[in-house]
Design a protein around this motif. Structure first.
Motif, PDB file in Angstrom:
ATOM      1  N   LEU A 191       0.874  -1.187   0.000  1.00  0.00           N
ATOM      2  CA  LEU A 191       0.000   0.000   0.000  1.00  0.00           C
ATOM      3  C   LEU A 191       0.907   1.231   0.000  1.00  0.00           C
ATOM      4  O   LEU A 191       1.638   1.462   0.966  1.00  0.00           O
TER       5      LEU A 191
ATOM      6  N   LYS B  21       1.067   5.300  -0.449  1.00  0.00           N
ATOM      7  CA  LYS B  21       0.473   6.629  -0.598  1.00  0.00           C
ATOM      8  C   LYS B  21       1.608   7.586  -0.903  1.00  0.00           C
ATOM      9  O   LYS B  21       2.542   7.721  -0.104  1.00  0.00           O
TER      10      LYS B  21
ATOM     11  N   THR C  30      -7.451   5.800   4.395  1.00  0.00           N
ATOM     12  CA  THR C  30      -7.815   4.376   4.344  1.00  0.00           C
ATOM     13  C   THR C  30      -8.993   4.210   5.300  1.00  0.00           C
ATOM     14  O   THR C  30      -8.856   4.487   6.494  1.00  0.00           O
TER      15      THR C  30
ATOM     16  N   HIS D  95     -11.895  -0.369   8.655  1.00  0.00           N
ATOM     17  CA  HIS D  95     -12.343  -1.690   8.192  1.00  0.00           C
ATOM     18  C   HIS D  95     -11.594  -2.738   8.987  1.00  0.00           C
ATOM     19  O   HIS D  95     -10.578  -2.441   9.625  1.00  0.00           O
TER      20      HIS D  95
ATOM     21  N   ASP E  23     -10.120  -6.851   8.144  1.00  0.00           N
ATOM     22  CA  ASP E  23      -9.759  -7.537   6.901  1.00  0.00           C
ATOM     23  C   ASP E  23     -10.525  -8.832   6.659  1.00  0.00           C
ATOM     24  O   ASP E  23     -10.705  -9.247   5.522  1.00  0.00           O
TER      25      ASP E  23
ATOM     26  N   TRP F 230       2.224  -5.413   9.399  1.00  0.00           N
ATOM     27  CA  TRP F 230       2.240  -4.160   8.606  1.00  0.00           C
ATOM     28  C   TRP F 230       3.640  -3.573   8.757  1.00  0.00           C
ATOM     29  O   TRP F 230       4.014  -3.113   9.834  1.00  0.00           O
TER      30      TRP F 230
ATOM     31  N   LEU G 206      -0.912   4.401  11.307  1.00  0.00           N
ATOM     32  CA  LEU G 206      -2.019   3.438  11.363  1.00  0.00           C
ATOM     33  C   LEU G 206      -2.747   3.583  12.697  1.00  0.00           C
ATOM     34  O   LEU G 206      -2.109   3.733  13.741  1.00  0.00           O
TER      35      LEU G 206
ATOM     36  N   PHE H 173     -11.891   0.820  -0.884  1.00  0.00           N
ATOM     37  CA  PHE H 173     -10.870   1.828  -0.568  1.00  0.00           C
ATOM     38  C   PHE H 173     -11.004   3.052  -1.482  1.00  0.00           C
ATOM     39  O   PHE H 173     -10.654   4.157  -1.090  1.00  0.00           O
TER      40      PHE H 173
ATOM     41  N   PHE I 275      -1.457  -6.954  13.560  1.00  0.00           N
ATOM     42  CA  PHE I 275      -2.864  -6.891  13.960  1.00  0.00           C
ATOM     43  C   PHE I 275      -3.642  -8.085  13.418  1.00  0.00           C
ATOM     44  O   PHE I 275      -3.275  -8.685  12.403  1.00  0.00           O
TER      45      PHE I 275
ATOM     46  N   HIS J 244      -9.095  -1.076  11.713  1.00  0.00           N
ATOM     47  CA  HIS J 244      -7.965  -0.157  11.540  1.00  0.00           C
ATOM     48  C   HIS J 244      -8.254   0.822  10.413  1.00  0.00           C
ATOM     49  O   HIS J 244      -9.111   0.565   9.547  1.00  0.00           O
TER      50      HIS J 244
ATOM     51  N   ALA K  47      -6.162   4.500   8.275  1.00  0.00           N
ATOM     52  CA  ALA K  47      -4.925   5.297   8.165  1.00  0.00           C
ATOM     53  C   ALA K  47      -5.268   6.634   7.517  1.00  0.00           C
ATOM     54  O   ALA K  47      -6.081   6.694   6.583  1.00  0.00           O
TER      55      ALA K  47
ATOM     56  N   ARG L 151       4.608   7.224   1.649  1.00  0.00           N
ATOM     57  CA  ARG L 151       4.356   6.276   2.741  1.00  0.00           C
ATOM     58  C   ARG L 151       4.177   4.901   2.123  1.00  0.00           C
ATOM     59  O   ARG L 151       3.141   4.578   1.578  1.00  0.00           O
TER      60      ARG L 151
ATOM     61  N   ARG M 125       0.648 -11.333   5.528  1.00  0.00           N
ATOM     62  CA  ARG M 125      -0.506 -11.898   6.239  1.00  0.00           C
ATOM     63  C   ARG M 125      -0.328 -13.412   6.419  1.00  0.00           C
ATOM     64  O   ARG M 125       0.024 -14.112   5.469  1.00  0.00           O
TER      65      ARG M 125
END
Ligand SMILES: O=C(O)CCC(=O)C(=O)O
Length: 266
Positions: A100, A102, A110, A113, A115, A130, A142, A160, A201, A207, A209, A219, A225
């Motif tokens: 991800l 940015k 973000t 939500h 996951d 993360w 975050l 998103f 997490f 979470h 952002a 960023r 995962r």
């Protein structure tokens, strides 16, 4: 080494930050892979700010078989060891990596939500690691609602791109609470971090952002995962994300499939 306090916090809060887990060498290799990934996106990559004059918000996932550094670090070393320690297991599976990015001046938050409802797996014991590749000061950090992994609720995912819900309603699922209400939750923890640190997490932890609109730098993050060996293939009332095909897997099957490599303690 993960302290017992970190494991207790992870179980209780559904999130914990771990400092200096990844070496500068690993961060450099992941950064190079991410640049290659951005030059050569996978079929499921997104540009959430494609029609905007603002900075880019790029994401992509499940590219570990194309980029050696993602694969190497997902399957050996500090990342899988951390995942197994937090899940308190000696074996498990890598589910996928998700990048991800940015760019400076991106105006997209973000959305809040968790996951689990996006994924085509059911898993009680799991973790996303993360891993930021750039410094993350408080203003772009975050945010997590502590303990939300234990709410026992299933939420309809949000897109998103525009924060809209995937569907208006679905049996067993409920809409996420209003974003402002979640922003105002009392038990939010916000994770400043440096490259090498990891915010871990649970798939059910809520979470979000901030945007990088008033931030001068990029960023970049890779989320790795993992699930334990009890995770099973599942369906959702919408197209899952990542949109993995079932192939031979049926709902309820263990993830005994090369797309989800085994990880083990040494
Ligand atoms: O980095 C972000 O903006 C969100 C990360 C996220 O949602 C995730 O890793 O599950």
């Amino acid at each position: 080494m993960i302290s017992s306090e970190s494991i207790v916090k992870y179980e209780r809060d559904g999130v914990v930050v771990l400092r200096d887990v990844l070496s500068p060498q690993v961060i450099s290799e992941l950064s190079d892979a991410l640049e290659q990934n951005m030059r050569s996106p996978g079929p499921w990559a997104n540009e959430y700010a494609a029609n905007s004059q603002q900075g880019r918000f790029f994401d992509d996932y499940v590219n570990w078989s194309r980029f050696d550094a993602y694969k190497t670090h997902a399957l050996s070393g500090a990342l899988p060891e951390t995942a197994l320690a937090l899940m308190q297991k000696t074996s498990g599976r890598f589910f996928h990596e998700h990048v991800l990015v940015k760019e400076a001046g991106n105006n997209q938050v973000t959305p809040w939500h968790n996951d689990e409802p996006y994924y085509g797996v059911d898993s009680q014991n799991n973790v996303s690691l993360w891993a930021p590749l750039d410094p993350i000061p408080e203003k772009i950090a975050l945010r997590v609602i502590l303990g939300s992994h234990r709410w026992g609720k299933k939420f309809i995912p949000r897109k998103f791109a525009d924060q809209s819900p995937y569907v208006a309603s679905a049996s067993e699922y409920e809409p996420l609470p209003d974003s402002q209400q979640l922003d105002d939750a009392k038990n939010i923890e916000c994770f400043e971090a440096m490259p090498g640190d990891i915010v871990a997490f649970h798939f059910r932890t809520l979470h979000s952002a901030p945007s990088t609109f008033n931030y001068p730098d990029r960023r970049r993050v890779v989320s790795f995962r993992y699930v334990d060996s009890d995770a099973v293939w599942s369906t959702r009332p919408w197209k899952t994300s990542p949109p993995l095909e079932p192939r031979s897997l049926k709902p309820g099957d263990f993830l005994n499939d090369g797309r989800f490599p085994l990880i083990k303690t040494l």
